[in-house]
Design a protein around this motif. Structure first.
Motif, PDB file in Angstrom:
ATOM      1  N   ARG A   5       0.803  -0.453  -0.278  1.00  0.00           N
ATOM      2  CA  ARG A   5       0.026   0.089  -0.113  1.00  0.00           C
ATOM      3  C   ARG A   5       0.788   1.233  -0.288  1.00  0.00           C
ATOM      4  NH1 ARG A   5      -5.104  -0.958   4.510  1.00  0.00           N
ATOM      5  NH2 ARG A   5      -5.505  -2.660   3.046  1.00  0.00           N
ATOM      6  N   GLY A   6       1.600   1.032   0.531  1.00  0.00           N
ATOM      7  CA  GLY A   6       3.415   1.697   0.963  1.00  0.00           C
ATOM      8  C   GLY A   6       4.060   2.808   0.059  1.00  0.00           C
ATOM      9  N   LEU A   7       4.247   1.143  -1.599  1.00  0.00           N
ATOM     10  CA  LEU A   7       4.616   1.618  -2.320  1.00  0.00           C
ATOM     11  C   LEU A   7       3.524   2.380  -3.473  1.00  0.00           C
ATOM     12  CD1 LEU A   7       6.368  -1.946  -2.967  1.00  0.00           C
ATOM     13  CD2 LEU A   7       7.207   0.678  -2.247  1.00  0.00           C
ATOM     14  N   LEU A   8       2.310   2.092  -3.091  1.00  0.00           N
ATOM     15  CA  LEU A   8       1.391   2.047  -4.447  1.00  0.00           C
ATOM     16  C   LEU A   8       0.727   3.563  -4.519  1.00  0.00           C
ATOM     17  CD1 LEU A   8      -1.747  -1.281  -4.742  1.00  0.00           C
ATOM     18  CD2 LEU A   8      -0.127  -0.285  -6.411  1.00  0.00           C
ATOM     19  N   GLY A   9       0.537   3.870  -2.541  1.00  0.00           N
ATOM     20  CA  GLY A   9       0.688   5.417  -2.574  1.00  0.00           C
ATOM     21  C   GLY A   9       2.010   6.469  -3.076  1.00  0.00           C
ATOM     22  N   LEU A  10       2.877   5.886  -3.241  1.00  0.00           N
ATOM     23  CA  LEU A  10       4.448   6.913  -3.759  1.00  0.00           C
ATOM     24  C   LEU A  10       4.346   6.557  -4.928  1.00  0.00           C
ATOM     25  CD1 LEU A  10       7.458   5.196  -1.504  1.00  0.00           C
ATOM     26  CD2 LEU A  10       6.298   8.043  -1.187  1.00  0.00           C
ATOM     27  N   SER A  11       3.844   5.600  -5.634  1.00  0.00           N
ATOM     28  CA  SER A  11       3.089   5.478  -7.337  1.00  0.00           C
ATOM     29  C   SER A  11       2.441   6.493  -7.306  1.00  0.00           C
ATOM     30  CB  SER A  11       3.251   3.826  -7.573  1.00  0.00           C
ATOM     31  OG  SER A  11       2.830   3.642  -9.179  1.00  0.00           O
ATOM     32  N   LEU A  12       1.474   7.641  -6.293  1.00  0.00           N
ATOM     33  CA  LEU A  12       0.773   7.745  -6.858  1.00  0.00           C
ATOM     34  C   LEU A  12       1.010   8.975  -6.999  1.00  0.00           C
ATOM     35  CD1 LEU A  12      -3.170   6.643  -5.416  1.00  0.00           C
ATOM     36  CD2 LEU A  12      -2.254   6.209  -7.658  1.00  0.00           C
ATOM     37  N   PHE A  13       2.200   9.797  -5.951  1.00  0.00           N
ATOM     38  CA  PHE A  13       2.605  11.125  -5.679  1.00  0.00           C
ATOM     39  C   PHE A  13       3.698  10.999  -7.279  1.00  0.00           C
ATOM     40  CE2 PHE A  13       2.156  10.535  -0.351  1.00  0.00           C
ATOM     41  CZ  PHE A  13       1.483  11.667  -0.887  1.00  0.00           C
ATOM     42  N   CYS A  14       4.423   9.904  -7.608  1.00  0.00           N
ATOM     43  CA  CYS A  14       5.008   9.650  -8.736  1.00  0.00           C
ATOM     44  C   CYS A  14       4.211   9.697  -9.336  1.00  0.00           C
ATOM     45  CB  CYS A  14       6.118   8.446  -8.844  1.00  0.00           C
ATOM     46  SG  CYS A  14       7.187   9.161  -7.534  1.00  0.00           S
ATOM     47  N   GLY A  15       3.198   9.691 -10.286  1.00  0.00           N
ATOM     48  CA  GLY A  15       1.895  10.307 -10.919  1.00  0.00           C
ATOM     49  C   GLY A  15       0.942  11.204 -11.060  1.00  0.00           C
ATOM     50  N   ALA A  16       1.415  11.951  -9.700  1.00  0.00           N
ATOM     51  CA  ALA A  16       1.244  13.467  -9.176  1.00  0.00           C
ATOM     52  C   ALA A  16       2.519  14.615  -9.639  1.00  0.00           C
ATOM     53  CB  ALA A  16       0.850  13.561  -8.165  1.00  0.00           C
ATOM     54  N   ALA A  17       3.533  13.660  -9.312  1.00  0.00           N
ATOM     55  CA  ALA A  17       4.583  14.600  -9.885  1.00  0.00           C
ATOM     56  C   ALA A  17       4.488  14.855 -12.086  1.00  0.00           C
ATOM     57  CB  ALA A  17       5.375  14.205  -9.027  1.00  0.00           C
ATOM     58  N   VAL A  18       4.360  13.400 -12.534  1.00  0.00           N
ATOM     59  CA  VAL A  18       4.391  13.553 -13.977  1.00  0.00           C
ATOM     60  C   VAL A  18       3.635  14.308 -14.339  1.00  0.00           C
ATOM     61  CG1 VAL A  18       4.004  12.583 -15.871  1.00  0.00           C
ATOM     62  CG2 VAL A  18       5.063  10.974 -13.769  1.00  0.00           C
ATOM     63  N   LEU A  19       2.119  14.450 -13.943  1.00  0.00           N
ATOM     64  CA  LEU A  19       0.769  15.341 -14.546  1.00  0.00           C
ATOM     65  C   LEU A  19       1.513  16.801 -14.479  1.00  0.00           C
ATOM     66  CD1 LEU A  19      -2.222  13.362 -12.826  1.00  0.00           C
ATOM     67  CD2 LEU A  19      -1.102  13.327 -15.413  1.00  0.00           C
ATOM     68  N   TRP A  20       1.691  16.550 -13.012  1.00  0.00           N
ATOM     69  CA  TRP A  20       2.303  18.326 -12.834  1.00  0.00           C
ATOM     70  C   TRP A  20       3.559  18.744 -13.070  1.00  0.00           C
ATOM     71  CZ3 TRP A  20       1.289  22.675  -9.410  1.00  0.00           C
ATOM     72  CH2 TRP A  20       2.297  23.667  -8.973  1.00  0.00           C
ATOM     73  N   SER A  21       4.004  17.939 -13.834  1.00  0.00           N
ATOM     74  CA  SER A  21       5.587  18.407 -14.459  1.00  0.00           C
ATOM     75  C   SER A  21       5.545  18.511 -16.316  1.00  0.00           C
ATOM     76  CB  SER A  21       6.417  17.653 -14.783  1.00  0.00           C
ATOM     77  OG  SER A  21       7.189  17.459 -13.293  1.00  0.00           O
ATOM     78  N   ALA A  22       4.176  17.163 -16.024  1.00  0.00           N
ATOM     79  CA  ALA A  22       3.766  18.032 -18.067  1.00  0.00           C
ATOM     80  C   ALA A  22       3.301  19.199 -18.145  1.00  0.00           C
ATOM     81  CB  ALA A  22       3.117  16.433 -17.981  1.00  0.00           C
ATOM     82  N   ALA A  23       1.588  18.992 -17.205  1.00  0.00           N
ATOM     83  CA  ALA A  23       1.164  20.425 -17.133  1.00  0.00           C
ATOM     84  C   ALA A  23       2.154  21.819 -17.279  1.00  0.00           C
ATOM     85  CB  ALA A  23       0.232  20.818 -16.099  1.00  0.00           C
ATOM     86  N   LEU A  24       2.925  21.962 -16.778  1.00  0.00           N
ATOM     87  CA  LEU A  24       3.821  22.845 -16.679  1.00  0.00           C
ATOM     88  C   LEU A  24       4.578  23.171 -17.857  1.00  0.00           C
ATOM     89  CD1 LEU A  24       4.410  23.268 -12.272  1.00  0.00           C
ATOM     90  CD2 LEU A  24       3.011  24.933 -13.635  1.00  0.00           C
ATOM     91  N   ILE A  25       4.980  22.076 -17.930  1.00  0.00           N
ATOM     92  CA  ILE A  25       5.861  22.355 -19.652  1.00  0.00           C
ATOM     93  C   ILE A  25       5.176  22.557 -20.373  1.00  0.00           C
ATOM     94  CG2 ILE A  25       7.399  20.821 -21.110  1.00  0.00           C
ATOM     95  CD1 ILE A  25       8.068  19.194 -18.970  1.00  0.00           C
ATOM     96  N   VAL A  26       3.971  21.688 -20.656  1.00  0.00           N
ATOM     97  CA  VAL A  26       3.580  22.844 -21.464  1.00  0.00           C
ATOM     98  C   VAL A  26       2.720  24.038 -21.295  1.00  0.00           C
ATOM     99  CG1 VAL A  26       0.858  22.619 -22.111  1.00  0.00           C
ATOM    100  CG2 VAL A  26       2.108  20.308 -21.697  1.00  0.00           C
ATOM    101  N   ALA A  27       2.399  24.817 -20.285  1.00  0.00           N
ATOM    102  CA  ALA A  27       2.651  25.580 -20.197  1.00  0.00           C
ATOM    103  C   ALA A  27       3.733  26.652 -20.120  1.00  0.00           C
ATOM    104  CB  ALA A  27       1.778  26.353 -18.960  1.00  0.00           C
ATOM    105  N   LEU A  28       4.612  26.683 -19.861  1.00  0.00           N
ATOM    106  CA  LEU A  28       6.074  27.184 -20.892  1.00  0.00           C
ATOM    107  C   LEU A  28       5.674  27.306 -22.085  1.00  0.00           C
ATOM    108  CD1 LEU A  28       8.318  25.845 -17.735  1.00  0.00           C
ATOM    109  CD2 LEU A  28       7.482  27.995 -18.058  1.00  0.00           C
ATOM    110  N   ALA A  29       5.670  26.022 -22.426  1.00  0.00           N
ATOM    111  CA  ALA A  29       5.965  26.422 -24.113  1.00  0.00           C
ATOM    112  C   ALA A  29       4.716  26.771 -24.511  1.00  0.00           C
ATOM    113  CB  ALA A  29       5.507  24.699 -24.652  1.00  0.00           C
ATOM    114  N   ALA A  30       4.085  27.329 -23.653  1.00  0.00           N
ATOM    115  CA  ALA A  30       2.792  28.200 -24.225  1.00  0.00           C
ATOM    116  C   ALA A  30       3.268  29.607 -24.220  1.00  0.00           C
ATOM    117  CB  ALA A  30       1.213  27.890 -23.899  1.00  0.00           C
ATOM    118  N   GLY A  31       3.705  30.120 -23.522  1.00  0.00           N
ATOM    119  CA  GLY A  31       3.989  31.027 -22.754  1.00  0.00           C
ATOM    120  C   GLY A  31       3.958  31.555 -21.919  1.00  0.00           C
ATOM    121  N   MET A  32       3.305  30.790 -20.831  1.00  0.00           N
ATOM    122  CA  MET A  32       1.934  31.501 -19.380  1.00  0.00           C
ATOM    123  C   MET A  32       3.283  30.792 -18.358  1.00  0.00           C
ATOM    124  SD  MET A  32      -1.576  29.758 -20.512  1.00  0.00           S
ATOM    125  CE  MET A  32      -1.201  28.414 -20.702  1.00  0.00           C
TER     126      MET A  32
END
Length: 170
Positions: A5-32
């Motif tokens: 369960r702890g590993l699944l929780g940490l996997s979800l945290f990393c998944g959130a980091a993937v989404l966070w990083s990807a969304a910010l990279i797209v925003a930066l590429a769009a000039g925001m």
């Protein structure tokens, strides 16, 4: 040892980091720039580092890993119970982050700085005065590199934690 369960929780945290990083990279590429650079990179690091470290340790201890038998065989790098589609999806997302890093490095023209109220780019003892827009764009590229590296590590952490947590042979 961390529980499944702890590993699944940490996997979800990393998944959130993937989404966070990807969304910010797209925003930066769009000039925001939706959040300050320190906040963007700090949150990505806080979400990524624990899961990535736990994934490495759990896989190392759980599978007693050693070098793969064949370098380019997917089965040598991925635990047998993990579906091939999941490994391919993780590889594609990892490649996307890698590509964003390469593109950001290619667009960098030097280190942005402010000297005497002027915006400049410093590159190997060469200082060029630039506009505020160019200066901020270079800062965005630096932030994109940081987010791309953390996003790539987050993909690995998410994959490793989920792979170890879903292995029921223990």
């Amino acid at each position: 040892m961390i529980t499944n369960r702890g590993l699944l929780g940490l996997s979800l945290f990393c998944g959130a980091a993937v989404l966070w990083s990807a969304a910010l990279i797209v925003a930066l590429a769009a000039g925001m720039r939706p959040v300050h650079s320190a906040v963007a990179v700090g949150v990505a690091a806080l979400l990524t580092v624990p899961g990535f470290a736990a994934g490495i340790l759990a896989n190392r201890r759980g599978y007693r890993t050693r070098a793969p038998r064949r370098l380019w065989s997917l089965a040598s790098w991925v635990p047998p119970h993990v579906p091939v589609w999941a490994a391919i999806l993780a590889a594609l997302v990892f490649f996307g982050f890698w590509l964003s890093i390469v593109l950001a490095f290619a667009a960098l023209d030097g280190s942005p700085a402010v000297r005497g109220g002027r915006y400049v780019l410093e590159d190997h003892d060469r200082v060029v005065e630039v506009s505020r827009t160019t200066y901020e764009r270079q800062l965005d590229h630096q932030q994109q590199v940081s987010l791309g590296v953390l996003g790539a590590f987050a993909v690995g952490g998410s994959f490793l934690c989920a792979a170890r947590a879903t292995d029921h042979e223990d």
